[in-house]
Design a protein around this motif. Structure first.
Motif, PDB file in Angstrom:
ATOM      1  N   PHE A  39       0.838  -1.194   0.000  1.00 13.35           N
ATOM      2  CA  PHE A  39       0.000   0.000   0.000  1.00 13.35           C
ATOM      3  C   PHE A  39       0.872   1.243   0.000  1.00 13.35           C
ATOM      4  O   PHE A  39       1.712   1.423   0.882  1.00 13.35           O
ATOM      5  CB  PHE A  39      -0.943   0.013   1.210  1.00 13.35           C
ATOM      6  CG  PHE A  39      -2.160   0.859   0.964  1.00 13.35           C
ATOM      7  CD1 PHE A  39      -2.090   2.239   0.984  1.00 13.35           C
ATOM      8  CD2 PHE A  39      -3.383   0.282   0.691  1.00 13.35           C
ATOM      9  CE1 PHE A  39      -3.198   3.026   0.730  1.00 13.35           C
ATOM     10  CE2 PHE A  39      -4.505   1.047   0.431  1.00 13.35           C
ATOM     11  CZ  PHE A  39      -4.414   2.423   0.447  1.00 13.35           C
ATOM     12  N   LEU A  40       0.643   2.108  -0.984  1.00 13.98           N
ATOM     13  CA  LEU A  40       1.422   3.331  -1.159  1.00 13.98           C
ATOM     14  C   LEU A  40       0.626   4.491  -0.563  1.00 13.98           C
ATOM     15  O   LEU A  40      -0.228   5.092  -1.232  1.00 13.98           O
ATOM     16  CB  LEU A  40       1.705   3.559  -2.643  1.00 13.98           C
ATOM     17  CG  LEU A  40       2.284   2.348  -3.393  1.00 13.98           C
ATOM     18  CD1 LEU A  40       2.476   2.668  -4.861  1.00 13.98           C
ATOM     19  CD2 LEU A  40       3.590   1.874  -2.757  1.00 13.98           C
ATOM     20  N   GLY A 311       5.163   5.046   2.643  1.00 19.19           N
ATOM     21  CA  GLY A 311       4.545   6.360   2.742  1.00 19.19           C
ATOM     22  C   GLY A 311       5.265   7.403   1.914  1.00 19.19           C
ATOM     23  O   GLY A 311       6.222   7.118   1.190  1.00 19.19           O
ATOM     24  N   GLY A 312       4.769   8.633   1.997  1.00 25.94           N
ATOM     25  CA  GLY A 312       5.433   9.758   1.357  1.00 25.94           C
ATOM     26  C   GLY A 312       4.882  10.161   0.010  1.00 25.94           C
ATOM     27  O   GLY A 312       5.481  10.988  -0.686  1.00 25.94           O
ATOM     28  N   LEU A 336      10.385   1.829  -4.522  1.00 22.40           N
ATOM     29  CA  LEU A 336       9.355   0.836  -4.815  1.00 22.40           C
ATOM     30  C   LEU A 336       9.874  -0.208  -5.796  1.00 22.40           C
ATOM     31  O   LEU A 336       9.718  -1.423  -5.570  1.00 22.40           O
ATOM     32  CB  LEU A 336       8.122   1.537  -5.393  1.00 22.40           C
ATOM     33  CG  LEU A 336       7.000   0.627  -5.923  1.00 22.40           C
ATOM     34  CD1 LEU A 336       6.436  -0.251  -4.818  1.00 22.40           C
ATOM     35  CD2 LEU A 336       5.899   1.462  -6.579  1.00 22.40           C
ATOM     36  N   ALA A 337      10.486   0.242  -6.876  1.00 19.98           N
ATOM     37  CA  ALA A 337      10.954  -0.690  -7.898  1.00 19.98           C
ATOM     38  C   ALA A 337      12.099  -1.558  -7.390  1.00 19.98           C
ATOM     39  O   ALA A 337      12.117  -2.774  -7.615  1.00 19.98           O
ATOM     40  CB  ALA A 337      11.392   0.085  -9.140  1.00 19.98           C
ATOM     41  N   THR A 360       0.064  -3.442  -5.958  1.00 14.81           N
ATOM     42  CA  THR A 360       0.002  -2.149  -5.291  1.00 14.81           C
ATOM     43  C   THR A 360      -1.430  -1.699  -5.076  1.00 14.81           C
ATOM     44  O   THR A 360      -2.352  -2.088  -5.808  1.00 14.81           O
ATOM     45  CB  THR A 360       0.744  -1.063  -6.087  1.00 14.81           C
ATOM     46  OG1 THR A 360       0.110  -0.894  -7.376  1.00 14.81           O
ATOM     47  CG2 THR A 360       2.205  -1.427  -6.278  1.00 14.81           C
ATOM     48  N   GLN A 361      -1.596  -0.880  -4.064  1.00 18.09           N
ATOM     49  CA  GLN A 361      -2.807  -0.109  -3.817  1.00 18.09           C
ATOM     50  C   GLN A 361      -2.353   1.282  -3.372  1.00 18.09           C
ATOM     51  O   GLN A 361      -1.226   1.450  -2.914  1.00 18.09           O
ATOM     52  CB  GLN A 361      -3.693  -0.742  -2.733  1.00 18.09           C
ATOM     53  CG  GLN A 361      -4.258  -2.095  -3.087  1.00 18.09           C
ATOM     54  CD  GLN A 361      -5.357  -2.544  -2.127  1.00 18.09           C
ATOM     55  OE1 GLN A 361      -6.383  -3.040  -2.535  1.00 18.09           O
ATOM     56  NE2 GLN A 361      -5.131  -2.373  -0.836  1.00 18.09           N
ATOM     57  N   SER A 362      -3.214   2.271  -3.480  1.00 11.74           N
ATOM     58  CA  SER A 362      -2.889   3.613  -3.017  1.00 11.74           C
ATOM     59  C   SER A 362      -4.181   4.384  -2.823  1.00 11.74           C
ATOM     60  O   SER A 362      -5.212   4.026  -3.403  1.00 11.74           O
ATOM     61  CB  SER A 362      -1.978   4.325  -4.022  1.00 11.74           C
ATOM     62  OG  SER A 362      -1.395   5.489  -3.463  1.00 11.74           O
ATOM     63  N   ASP A 363      -4.130   5.450  -2.029  1.00  8.59           N
ATOM     64  CA  ASP A 363      -5.337   6.203  -1.685  1.00  8.59           C
ATOM     65  C   ASP A 363      -6.151   6.565  -2.921  1.00  8.59           C
ATOM     66  O   ASP A 363      -7.367   6.394  -2.972  1.00  8.59           O
ATOM     67  CB  ASP A 363      -5.003   7.536  -0.998  1.00  8.59           C
ATOM     68  CG  ASP A 363      -3.904   7.465   0.021  1.00  8.59           C
ATOM     69  OD1 ASP A 363      -3.169   6.461   0.052  1.00  8.59           O
ATOM     70  OD2 ASP A 363      -3.756   8.420   0.786  1.00  8.59           O
TER      71      ASP A 363
END
Length: 468
Positions: A39-40, A311-312, A336-337, A360-363
């Motif tokens: 999760f990003l 995060g970030g 990430l990579a 991946t997932q992200s907001d």
């Protein structure tokens, strides 16, 4: 004391503790599959993670992105598969091997949806209506909708936790106690980073042996009250899980040179230490997968779910500094990579690349148009990556958005909202269902885990996974 406090506490373990070292072939089960959610947090700029390379769409992209546009010549491509039309951020070249292997795929314009939705329907929807996600563009609320696959931010359980409950198995988190891993019956098992102690020993200070013996005696005693026996059973299980996991969790590249996955993680290791938070988390997950035969039966044996975080990604300003290879987002994409590539390499080393899928997932995505601070603002639909030997990585999936401000994919209409917030064309439910079908759930179980799934009719499979 709550069970998770026993499980999450750092403790000094005896020097004699060592894991049962097995090769990948020895440890591999006949039927084993694991899902690894990355999760990003903050809302990754998917538009600069996966970018069109063909002249027409790249021209549209560059015209709107302005100073944030990545140079076309610098976009990374493996030269095969979906790379003919799309490229990755230049900082993501570490994923080249996975891409060439056909083990990496992008999924376009994914986001929380209750049902298929057009722009006209979105614009006409009443406030607080069911078809529009709760608190759209809000970090915490959209994180919740991604992690739960509900359409209500007050629902307590996550789709990873609900899926785990069907097997049954346990969600193991190396990234905190997120909503993703919560089920009606259990919270995720939250684990520390590589090299950390784990368990009750050392928690209280003083004479450890006497305290541990006293607790073991206390929790071994039966009693009439149901709650007492239930609590005692939880504590016995917690002690057993901690004792079984502790030796594996202690392994680091620096203290176990013979560990077979170390070579894969060498690019993200310096002086025996892993160089990023995500690398540490994925190294921990890789070890747990490798030594899964020594895990307690309560955790499950043939199906696992893992949760990692980074995060970030709330890049409102200074997203790019100087050129495409510098700045906040470039650094995030490289971390990430690099970490994901190391993890994929470790699964190949263990002979388990086909058994493990990371995603991946992200907001949410970021606005297509940049803001005045050299950054991007909150949006909706986003690009995701899926990685593993069972991924059909010779194509891209979902519908790449039309790169037109106020076009069919942009929910904005008035002049003040002409930023490019893409209306998702693939739902979180469809994305999750494709993963869970490969993981082994049948269609009825998928509907139980993903309650919005029936709203999408026959469009239940995005297509990026090989048949289960």
């Amino acid at each position: 004391m709550k069970r998770r406090h026993f499980l999450a506490s750092a403790a000094a373990l005896g020097a004699a503790a060592s894991p049962l070292l097995l090769t990948g072939a020895q440890a591999q089960a006949v039927d084993y599959k694991a899902l690894v959610c990355i999760f990003l947090y903050g809302g990754n700029d998917g538009m600069n993670m996966v970018t069109p390379r063909d002249a027409t769409r790249y021209g549209q992209y560059a015209a709107v992105r302005g100073q944030l546009a990545l140079p076309q010549a610098q976009l990374f491509s493996s030269g095969s598969g979906w790379g003919v039309d799309y490229g990755l951020h230049p900082s993501m070249s570490a994923l080249g091997t996975a891409w060439t292997d056909g083990a990496l795929a992008p999924v376009f314009n994914v986001g929380p949806l209750y049902q298929p939705l057009t722009k006209a329907e979105f614009r006409a929807a009443p406030n607080n209506g069911k078809i529009v996600p709760d608190s759209l563009f809000s970090h915490s609320d959209q994180q919740t909708l991604w992690e739960t696959a509900y359409h209500d931010v007050f629902k307590p359980t996550g789709w990873g936790g609900r899926a785990a409950q069907t097997r049954p198995t346990t969600v193991m988190s190396v990234g905190g106690n997120g909503r993703f891993g919560i089920s009606e019956l259990a919270a995720p098992l939250v684990l520390p980073g590589p090299g950390s102690g784990f368990g009750i020993d050392g928690y209280f200070g003083g004479n450890q042996a006497m305290r541990r013996t006293a607790l073991d005696t206390l929790y071994a005693q039966g009693d009439t009250p149901i709650l007492h026996n239930a609590f005692a059973g939880q504590q016995r299980d917690a002690f057993s899980v901690a004792a079984a996991l502790a030796p594996t969790l202690q392994i680091t590249p620096g203290n176990t040179a013979s560990e077979p996955i170390n070579a894969a993680f060498a690019p993200v290791t310096s002086g025996g230490n892993l160089t990023s938070g995500l690398a540490r988390q994925l190294y921990q997950i890789a070890k747990l997968i490798e030594y899964r035969s020594s895990l307690p039966s309560s955790i499950g044996s043939t199906r696992h779910v893992y949760f990692a975080t980074m995060g970030g990604f709330d890049t409102h300003g200074d997203q790019i500094a100087g050129d495409s290879l510098t700045g906040d987002h470039a650094n995030l994409m490289k971390q990430l990579a690099d970490a994901s590539a190391a993890f994929y390499g470790a699964m190949k080393t263990l002979g388990l690349a086909n058994n493990v899928t990371a995603f991946t997932q992200s907001d949410f995505g970021r606005t297509f148009a940049p803001n005045s601070s050299n950054g991007t603002d909150h949006a909706w639909g986003n690009m995701q990556l899926v990685l593993g030997g069972s991924v059909i990585g010779t194509s891209s999936y979902g519908a790449y958005p039309e790169l037109v401000i106020r076009g069919a994919n942009d929910v904005g209409q008035d002049s003040w909202e002409n930023e490019g917030r893409w209306l998702p064309t693939t739902s979180v439910d469809q994305y999750a269902a494709t993963l869970l079908r490969w993981w082994g759930l049948n269609e009825g179980q998928i509907d139980g885990v993903l309650p919005n799934m029936p709203n999408f009719g026959s469009a239940r499979n995005v297509g990026f996974m090989k048949p289960a």
